[in-house]
Design an enzyme around this catalytic site. Structure first.
Site, PDB file in Angstrom:
ATOM      1  N   THR A 253       0.831  -1.198   0.000  1.00 48.55           N
ATOM      2  CA  THR A 253       0.000   0.000   0.000  1.00 48.55           C
ATOM      3  C   THR A 253       0.866   1.249   0.000  1.00 48.55           C
ATOM      4  O   THR A 253       1.993   1.245   0.490  1.00 48.55           O
ATOM      5  CB  THR A 253      -0.879   0.099   1.264  1.00 48.55           C
ATOM      6  OG1 THR A 253      -0.029   0.198   2.402  1.00 48.55           O
ATOM      7  CG2 THR A 253      -1.812  -1.055   1.412  1.00 48.55           C
ATOM      8  N   ASP A 254       0.293   2.313  -0.544  1.00 49.49           N
ATOM      9  CA  ASP A 254       0.785   3.620  -0.161  1.00 49.49           C
ATOM     10  C   ASP A 254       0.334   3.827   1.279  1.00 49.49           C
ATOM     11  O   ASP A 254      -0.569   3.145   1.768  1.00 49.49           O
ATOM     12  CB  ASP A 254       0.228   4.708  -1.080  1.00 49.49           C
ATOM     13  CG  ASP A 254       1.163   5.899  -1.205  1.00 49.49           C
ATOM     14  OD1 ASP A 254       1.956   6.116  -0.269  1.00 49.49           O
ATOM     15  OD2 ASP A 254       1.087   6.619  -2.210  1.00 49.49           O
ATOM     16  N   TRP A 255       0.959   4.765   1.972  1.00 47.70           N
ATOM     17  CA  TRP A 255       0.707   4.915   3.404  1.00 47.70           C
ATOM     18  C   TRP A 255      -0.735   5.374   3.667  1.00 47.70           C
ATOM     19  O   TRP A 255      -1.140   6.459   3.281  1.00 47.70           O
ATOM     20  CB  TRP A 255       1.709   5.898   4.008  1.00 47.70           C
ATOM     21  CG  TRP A 255       2.973   5.248   4.451  1.00 47.70           C
ATOM     22  CD1 TRP A 255       3.443   5.169   5.723  1.00 47.70           C
ATOM     23  CD2 TRP A 255       3.938   4.563   3.650  1.00 47.70           C
ATOM     24  NE1 TRP A 255       4.638   4.479   5.762  1.00 47.70           N
ATOM     25  CE2 TRP A 255       4.965   4.098   4.507  1.00 47.70           C
ATOM     26  CE3 TRP A 255       4.041   4.284   2.285  1.00 47.70           C
ATOM     27  CZ2 TRP A 255       6.071   3.391   4.055  1.00 47.70           C
ATOM     28  CZ3 TRP A 255       5.132   3.576   1.829  1.00 47.70           C
ATOM     29  CH2 TRP A 255       6.134   3.130   2.709  1.00 47.70           C
TER      30      TRP A 255
END
Length: 729
Positions: A253-255
């Site tokens: 994931t992106d954060w």
């Protein structure tokens, strides 16, 4: 008892520790030794930039670093504060828009190798880059991190970068998958796009990154796609990425991009790298178990809601990544900020700078190149002449060991007695989520001082554009206007009234409005050029290097001409909930060509200090059948007085088709180096794959029989020759 139900034999030699054994055998061995709890624990973070391994079995975790332009300074374990180390400086490489502007895949390989060495030296296992999202609107705050509007160019340029990074035992993480084409409302905007546009425009660079570059990780985007967040999207992850493309690596994931435990488990997410305990809103020192792929995921597994084959697949992908990186005994130790890396950064910067205009308006001479001693008083104006442009921008912010500014480099080349500087405008501190404001009196004072100095100068070099401040070229939001910020248009017009000899150098990762263009004799497109950027720019300005960059995206004459903006707010930025990509496949030059709208500067455009003459292209046959390969030859001669490099571009157009197709599409290019008077032959080959479009009714790529045209040019508009052939499938 292990989670798979097999016994671990005491004293048995672990195959997974033996790097001589086949990778899949090592993965299987490790899986057989792990409990369910250990398998699920692999899938979420234990720090801001780390994920765990399996301590009981001696399997290390992974360390991540933001990229893609350099290895970011060290972040604290459980906060977003910088750790304050004194040994975490890096080489700042040019932004990826600059790399794309080189149109030189060999430089892309050198870029990846160098940045991979720096990541390895800093003990980073995953470098979060490259970014390959398509340039859809010039307002996107993150376009400077990407490779332009054309999927073929982005694909050709990202593959060597990935290969170079991973040769160091560091995983590339291609991002942001997929359709993350704006920062505004990026966390929730729901993108509606046709299958044709998805497959023809927005996926090819990702596909090449996986199938050709063999990227070991890919980062899910924040936005939704057809109703589901991209990071755990069945269509993107299960059907296309892991199904059609056979991806064997990790989806990360992106954060804060995960939003649901069941979807994350079942729809292809392998590693959750969140920001807070639930990925979004709260924080505690022991909060990582509260991630979507934390305790909630384990509980679902124990309740039988998530099949063990899903658990084993995720764990296997993470183990595969660990064995490829943290447990990759390839003997490479990496290197940091050495002469080789600086030379690579310099070469990319010089080849990426684009000369947009250079008219011979002064007694038949152009202002550029600026030879030493030609002018006694050179005035440099603009905040970007002295600014550290590696600061700001969000996750791409860097802590370079060395920064050479344009003013420093020009002063060194032309002499202190020749160069004078005045700021002209004020841009404020580099900040991610807000911007400084200044009184009109401060702005007017700087303006007046610059105009007064311009009256006394022999030549004015204005260095402005954008920077990586909030709502400019910056993560987190888009630009709010197509115009230059900080009243720069007013300043440029004032300088022109005071002195007709003005060179405008604009640093940015996006197109901007240029209401003064007709009056300015010379214009340079500079990018975020990195540590050695000032020297690279000065060497191009003074002619030590002949510019050879070509634009990786089109410049609209006005914002409304841009296809994303043509159809109104539902197309960009959306209605706050969803948006429709109404321009469909007609992105960038495909739109301008097909709709016969003249861009300010076309895709693939860039001038030189020399001139090139093209011969007539010749095709090996006027007939082509399925399985055939055609050869296209074209000569290029340097008819100028200095050495230079030219990018020869090949486009193909389908003259008659059952569906709408662009007038032409880029299918190949080659950068050739020529001495004065030298001529070289450029050879291209095309096959059936170059003729296909994606048929969404059959869900496959199709080439229809008919007449095709091959266009050879120095840009999408400057076509030097056309040849035709007939294709029969």
């Amino acid at each position: 008892m292990s989670g798979s139900g097999k016994k671990v034999v005491v004293g048995e030699t672990p195959v997974y520790l033996d790097t001589r054994k086949p990778l899949e055998l090592r993965v299987k061995d490790a899986l057989n030794r792990m409990t369910v709890e250990e398998k699920t624990r692999l899938s979420y973070a234990d720090g801001r930039f780390s994920t765990p391994g399996c301590a009981r079995l001696g399997i290390p975790g992974l360390m991540y670093s933001d990229g893609p332009h350099g290895v970011r300074a060290e972040i604290c374990w459980n906060s977003w504060d910088y750790a304050g180390w004194t040994n975490d400086s890096c080489t700042a490489f040019p932004a990826l828009t600059c790399l794309a502007s080189t149109w030189n895949p060999s430089l892309s390989k050198a870029y990846g190798t160098a940045i991979g060495e720096e990541a390895r030296y800093r003990h980073k296992n995953v470098l979060l880059g490259p970014g390959v999202n398509i340039y859809r609107t010039p307002l996107n705050g993150r376009n400077f991190e990407y490779m332009g509007e054309d999927p073929f160019l982005a694909a050709r340029m990202c593959v060597p970068y990935i290969q170079g990074v991973q040769e160091n035992g560091v995983a590339a993480c291609v991002k942001h998958y997929a359709l993350n084409n704006q920062e505004h409302w990026r966390n929730h905007i729901d993108v509606q796009v046709s299958d044709r546009a998805l497959y023809e425009i927005y996926l090819p660079a990702f596909k090449a990154a996986i199938e050709e570059g063999k990227s070991w990780t890919i980062m899910g985007a924040y936005n939704k796609v057809r109703g589901t967040h991209a990071a755990h999207n069945k269509l993107l992850n299960n059907d296309i990425l892991k199904g059609e493309w056979g991806f064997d690596g990790c989806v990360v994931t992106d954060w804060g991009a995960a939003h649901d435990t069941y979807e994350a488990a079942m729809y292809g997410l392998d590693l959750e790298l969140g920001t807070f305990t639930n990925g979004l809103t709260s924080n505690s020192s022991l909060g990582y178990d509260s991630y979507y792929l934390g305790n909630a995921y384990l509980q679902m597994v124990k309740e039988g809601k998530v099949p063990m084959e899903v658990v084993n697949d995720k764990a296997a992908r993470v183990l595969r990544l660990i064995f490829r990186t943290a447990m990759n005994d390839n003997g490479k130790l990496g290197a940091m900020s050495n002469d080789s890396h600086y030379e690579t950064a310099y070469q990319i910067a010089t080849e990426g700078i684009v000369l947009l205009k250079n008219e011979a308006t002064f007694k038949g001479e152009s202002l550029l190149p600026l030879s030493q001693g030609k002018y006694k008083r050179v005035l440099v104006v603009g905040d970007n002449a002295i600014r550290n442009l590696m600061q700001g921008g969000g996750s791409s912010e860097l802590k370079p060991k060395m920064v050479i500014t344009p003013l420093e480099a020009l002063t060194e080349k032309l002499g202190k007695e020749c160069v004078k500087f005045t700021q002209g405008y004020v841009a404020g501190r580099p900040m991610f989520d807000r911007a400084d404001t200044f009184s009109q009196s401060v702005i007017d004072s700087l303006y007046t001082a610059a105009v007064n100095e311009a009256q006394k100068a022999d030549l004015v070099i204005f260095m402005g554009g954008l920077n990586k401040n909030f709502q400019q070229d910056c993560e987190g939001d888009d630009r709010k206007t197509f115009q230059l910020p900080f009243e720069q248009d007013r300043l440029i017009k004032g300088l022109l009234k005071a002195n007709k000899k003005v060179v405008v150098v604009l640093t940015r990762g996006n197109a901007v409005d240029m209401p003064w263009l007709k009056e300015v004799p010379s214009v340079i497109q500079s990018w975020y050029l990195g540590s050695i950027g000032g020297k690279a720019l000065a060497d191009v300005i003074t002619g030590e290097v002949t510019p050879s960059g070509k634009l990786p995206f089109s410049y609209p004459a006005k914002l409304e001409d841009c296809p994303a903006h043509y159809y109104g707010e539902i197309s960009y930025p959306g209605d706050g909930i969803r948006q429709e990509y109404k321009e469909d496949i007609l992105v960038g030059y495909r739109w301008y060509d097909t709709k016969k709208i003249k861009p300010l500067f076309p895709f693939g455009y860039g001038l030189s200090y020399t001139q090139f003459e093209y011969g007539k292209p010749v095709v090996s046959s006027s007939q082509m059948q399925s399985g055939d390969v055609l050869e296209i030859k074209c000569t290029v001669r340097n008819v100028g007085k200095v050495a230079g490099k030219e990018v020869v571009q090949l486009y193909i157009g389908d003259e008659k088709c059952s569906v709408l197709r662009p007038l032409k599409e880029l299918k190949d290019f080659y950068k050739v180096t020529l001495q004065p008077g030298e001529e070289k032959e450029v050879l291209f080959t095309i096959d059936e794959e170059d003729l296909k479009f994606f048929d969404d009714t059959q869900h496959k790529w199709v080439a229809e029989s008919g007449k095709f045209k091959i266009y050879i040019g120095s840009s999408s508009k400057d076509i030097k020759g056309v040849v035709e052939f007939d294709y029969k499938n």
